[in-house]
Design a protein around this motif. Sequence first.
Motif, PDB file in Angstrom:
ATOM      1  N   ALA A  82      -3.012 -25.126   7.469  1.00  0.00           N
ATOM      2  CA  ALA A  82      -3.899 -25.410   6.333  1.00  0.00           C
ATOM      3  C   ALA A  82      -4.401 -26.844   6.381  1.00  0.00           C
ATOM      4  O   ALA A  82      -5.579 -27.111   6.118  1.00  0.00           O
ATOM      5  CB  ALA A  82      -3.161 -25.134   5.020  1.00  0.00           C
ATOM      6  N   ARG A  83      -3.512 -27.784   6.711  1.00  0.00           N
ATOM      7  CA  ARG A  83      -3.942 -29.191   6.796  1.00  0.00           C
ATOM      8  C   ARG A  83      -4.941 -29.396   7.924  1.00  0.00           C
ATOM      9  O   ARG A  83      -5.926 -30.139   7.774  1.00  0.00           O
ATOM     10  CB  ARG A  83      -2.719 -30.095   6.991  1.00  0.00           C
ATOM     11  CG  ARG A  83      -1.868 -30.263   5.749  1.00  0.00           C
ATOM     12  CD  ARG A  83      -0.894 -31.413   5.903  1.00  0.00           C
ATOM     13  NE  ARG A  83       0.070 -31.177   6.982  1.00  0.00           N
ATOM     14  CZ  ARG A  83       1.240 -30.561   6.815  1.00  0.00           C
ATOM     15  NH1 ARG A  83       1.582 -30.094   5.610  1.00  0.00           N
ATOM     16  NH2 ARG A  83       2.067 -30.413   7.832  1.00  0.00           N
ATOM     17  N   GLU A  84      -4.698 -28.756   9.057  1.00  0.00           N
ATOM     18  CA  GLU A  84      -5.618 -28.891  10.188  1.00  0.00           C
ATOM     19  C   GLU A  84      -6.974 -28.277   9.851  1.00  0.00           C
ATOM     20  O   GLU A  84      -8.027 -28.828  10.187  1.00  0.00           O
ATOM     21  CB  GLU A  84      -5.025 -28.223  11.427  1.00  0.00           C
ATOM     22  CG  GLU A  84      -3.765 -28.878  11.960  1.00  0.00           C
ATOM     23  CD  GLU A  84      -4.040 -30.179  12.703  1.00  0.00           C
ATOM     24  OE1 GLU A  84      -5.207 -30.602  12.760  1.00  0.00           O
ATOM     25  OE2 GLU A  84      -3.073 -30.766  13.219  1.00  0.00           O
ATOM     26  N   LEU A  85      -6.970 -27.133   9.210  1.00  0.00           N
ATOM     27  CA  LEU A  85      -8.222 -26.479   8.829  1.00  0.00           C
ATOM     28  C   LEU A  85      -9.006 -27.326   7.837  1.00  0.00           C
ATOM     29  O   LEU A  85     -10.235 -27.426   7.917  1.00  0.00           O
ATOM     30  CB  LEU A  85      -7.927 -25.104   8.228  1.00  0.00           C
ATOM     31  CG  LEU A  85      -7.543 -24.020   9.232  1.00  0.00           C
ATOM     32  CD1 LEU A  85      -6.790 -22.899   8.545  1.00  0.00           C
ATOM     33  CD2 LEU A  85      -8.795 -23.472   9.920  1.00  0.00           C
ATOM     34  N   ALA A  86      -8.307 -27.953   6.904  1.00  0.00           N
ATOM     35  CA  ALA A  86      -8.980 -28.771   5.894  1.00  0.00           C
ATOM     36  C   ALA A  86      -9.660 -29.990   6.504  1.00  0.00           C
ATOM     37  O   ALA A  86     -10.580 -30.562   5.897  1.00  0.00           O
ATOM     38  CB  ALA A  86      -7.977 -29.206   4.832  1.00  0.00           C
TER      39      ALA A  86
END
Length: 490
Positions: A307-311
């Motif tokens: 999720a952090r990488e996608l954001a």
Amino acid sequence: MTGSRIVVVGGGIAGLAAAWEAVRAMPDAVVTVVDAADRPGGKLRREPVAGVAVDVGAESILARRPEGLALMSELDLAAEVVHPATTSAAVWSRGDLHPLPRGTLMGIPSPASSARGILSADEVARAEHERPWEGGEFDDVSVGDYVAARLGEAVVDRLVEPLLGGVYAGQARSLSLRACLPGVFAAVSRGESLTDAARAASAAPEAQAVSAVAPTGAAAPVFAGLDGGVGRLAEVLVEQLRVRGVTIRSGTIVRELHREPVTGDGGWSVVVGSRAQPERIPADAVVLAVPSTPTSRLLAPHAPVAARELAAIEYASMAIVTLAVDSTRRRGAAHPPLTGSGFLVPAVEGRTIKASTFTSSKWAWAAGAAQDLSFLRASVGRHGETTDLQRPDTELVAIAVAEVSEALGHQLPPVVDTQVQRWGGALPQYAVGHLDRVSRIRAATRSLAGLALAGAAYDGVGVPACIASGRAAAQSVVTHLRSDGGGAGH
């Protein structure tokens, strides 16, 4: 006994391709596509302009990648595939339109002398004397930084930047060389000349996604469309999905994604509707085919690292201004016909539009669609530049008319009708390190059985790449369901 339940979140071409692959592989599956837009299709969209349905998003596909044409064939559209009547593009540089050199790979000229006019004599001389890279070994670097160091700033500003703007709506000094030009990256990593690498890569089929015109002597067309517009691909695909029993729910936002311990590996449920009246859609498998921001939100409880990488993946917004102009030869009026496929605009020119496509010159179907009318369009918006997109439609239309007229050196014919299509967060930016980020996302989601990711955020922004992404995601969840005995629906 019912079939496996597959929910596809996102009704763009990646999501629709995922649904198509899933229902073909598992004809008894219960497949549901949930899409937040007013209708499915994503960036493949047609709208009426002067009574003619024309593309207001993507208007062609790369013909030298097989996925787009293969899908058209499966939908019995092969006989309706068309190719551009012209691919003769230009660059609006220093007040004049100059032909884009043939064989240019994302603006890297080979040889540099072919860009004379776009580049000054001094700039051509600088590019001809390619300098070695002095930045040391690298895992990745921006396209702009690398090309500028070897061929000069002008090649970036007046050639690479407008080509990147056309494909990614991005900035050359932010986008990844490894992700955006993998063939060039591999060649220069072996110590080859950048110019030689560009020359070789521009002749390779997979490179034509970023080549504005076909190399001299090319045997097969680089780009393709459909009679009536490439947006028909999504329309026909939606029709065929519904024939096969797929449910498509438009105007429906997915608010939450839950894991449900229904089977040994766990199932899923997708929550839609208002917070006051949520609706839970059970699923044995889920394909997330939406941009990285909503994907990040849905995955946060299950894969926080992903999720952090996608954001962290940024997006560029843009707008397409379509014009229908009077193409009749009125007495006393001097309106030369539009020739060529259109032109690109370097950001250093300080214009609002970044490109213009002469639709009626490029596509024979558009030329014959309406008597005495010609269609053209202009695009606005680059990554990090949002001020122009805040202008009202009427201003964008006026700017498009004025700047296209200035580029042509004569006033456009009278405008009969217009349409402005805004694409908020349309194109993901493949920043330096993008491929490593995608690898981390996949590693962090590998343990989520029955879930797969698809779309432009990962392996390519073009239509064929998105189709490939959707189909691969569907194959992944189908393999899971078969190994799991068909899912909880059995």
